[in-house]
Write an enzyme that holds these catalytic residues in place. Sequence first.
Site, PDB file in Angstrom:
ATOM      1  N   GLY A  68       0.728  -1.243  -0.084  1.00  0.00           N
ATOM      2  CA  GLY A  68      -0.160  -0.045  -0.068  1.00  0.00           C
ATOM      3  C   GLY A  68       0.905   1.285   0.064  1.00  0.00           C
ATOM      4  O   GLY A  68       1.883   1.405  -0.326  1.00  0.00           O
ATOM      5  N   ASP A 280       7.204 -10.091   2.035  1.00  0.00           N
ATOM      6  CA  ASP A 280       6.191  -9.121   1.637  1.00  0.00           C
ATOM      7  C   ASP A 280       5.395  -9.708   0.387  1.00  0.00           C
ATOM      8  O   ASP A 280       4.346  -9.367   0.198  1.00  0.00           O
ATOM      9  CB  ASP A 280       7.169  -8.073   0.902  1.00  0.00           C
ATOM     10  CG  ASP A 280       6.350  -6.848   0.181  1.00  0.00           C
ATOM     11  OD1 ASP A 280       5.083  -6.613   0.695  1.00  0.00           O
ATOM     12  OD2 ASP A 280       7.151  -6.044  -0.433  1.00  0.00           O
TER      13      ASP A 280
END
Length: 380
Positions: A68, A280
């Site tokens: 994000g 991630d």
Amino acid sequence: MKKKLETVLIKPAGPDCNMACSYCFYLEKDKLFPENMAHRMSGDILEEIIRQVLEQGERAVSFAWQGGEPTLMGLDFFKKAVELQMKYGRDQTVGNGLQTNGILIDEEWADFLREFQFLVGLSLDGPRHVHDRYRRLRSGDGSWEKVVSKAELLIKKGVEVNALTVLNDYSVRFPKEIYAFHKSLGLNFMQFIPCIEPDSVTPQKPAAFSVDPEGYGRFLCTVFDLWMNDFDKEYPTTSIRFFDSIFFAYVGRTPPQCNLLKKCGNYVVVEHNGDVFSCDFFVYPEWKLGNIKERKLCDMLNSSRQKKFGGKKADLPQECRKCRWLPLCRGGCTKDRLADPKEKSLNVLCPAYKMFFAHADKHMRLLAERWEKENDVSWY
């Protein structure tokens, strides 16, 4: 051997973003957190992360703030983060890295980032026609003009900035143009990130916007030549993260880039609600390690699940094991093996790595010999 807690990647606003980049792999993670429309880290979670990292971490630790878009949290959130680092620090060296699209950065942000020596990774894909191909605002408008103005502001204010450039099916065609553009802005630290995402219909194949291996190989070779041509006498004047990391391997040191390590899993990701994941690129339920409110970060980093995840990288097909370049590429990033997960598969970018190493090997060996002769650590 027990892994040391040195780096934590934090997603304070989860998958939320004020842009709508076509190739983004993280926006869809909102499905993992359906309880809220907006995802924001609470003060309690923030304090628990910082307390644990500084109490359990090494003498030097780093916090990587990503998304994000982490700046959606607002500047006061990061001011609080620095206050907590000062509160819980034990005479440690603390580093902060902020990966951002730059849209919300203003003078107050820039002053703060400079004062507390944040390293900023600014998502900028190159000149307008390249950047706006996929990096668009939610309105559908291009974001290039806004991002370039923020790059100029950060540089003017003395903030340390890296250009984070995603290489896709379009941008990979313009290595000279992108390299020259970044330099013209004063962005002499560059990271080129190959986009490989699975196709939504046929996951064993890359999505249409993904970079093609041959194109990526040519891109690396071209930029390598540009990088070499820009040396001032015997020293590089620009930093390309991939080349820098490869150089570490040539001089017998551990590369800082995780996809070049024999095994991965040397850091963890903390989502906005405290959930901790292996990587991630692997924020999936099967790679959830726990929650920071219930378990220690060190325990999760050294858990059996994280060890299993890290070991997957070294589980390579025979073709890799026989390859002369294996000590350098180590099979690349695990996420880029798109074949049946039950089988040992080659990295999609394998042809690119072979092309690049064949092109750069002689030059890298000469650079390594020079470095070892001089024992000059000033490059890196």
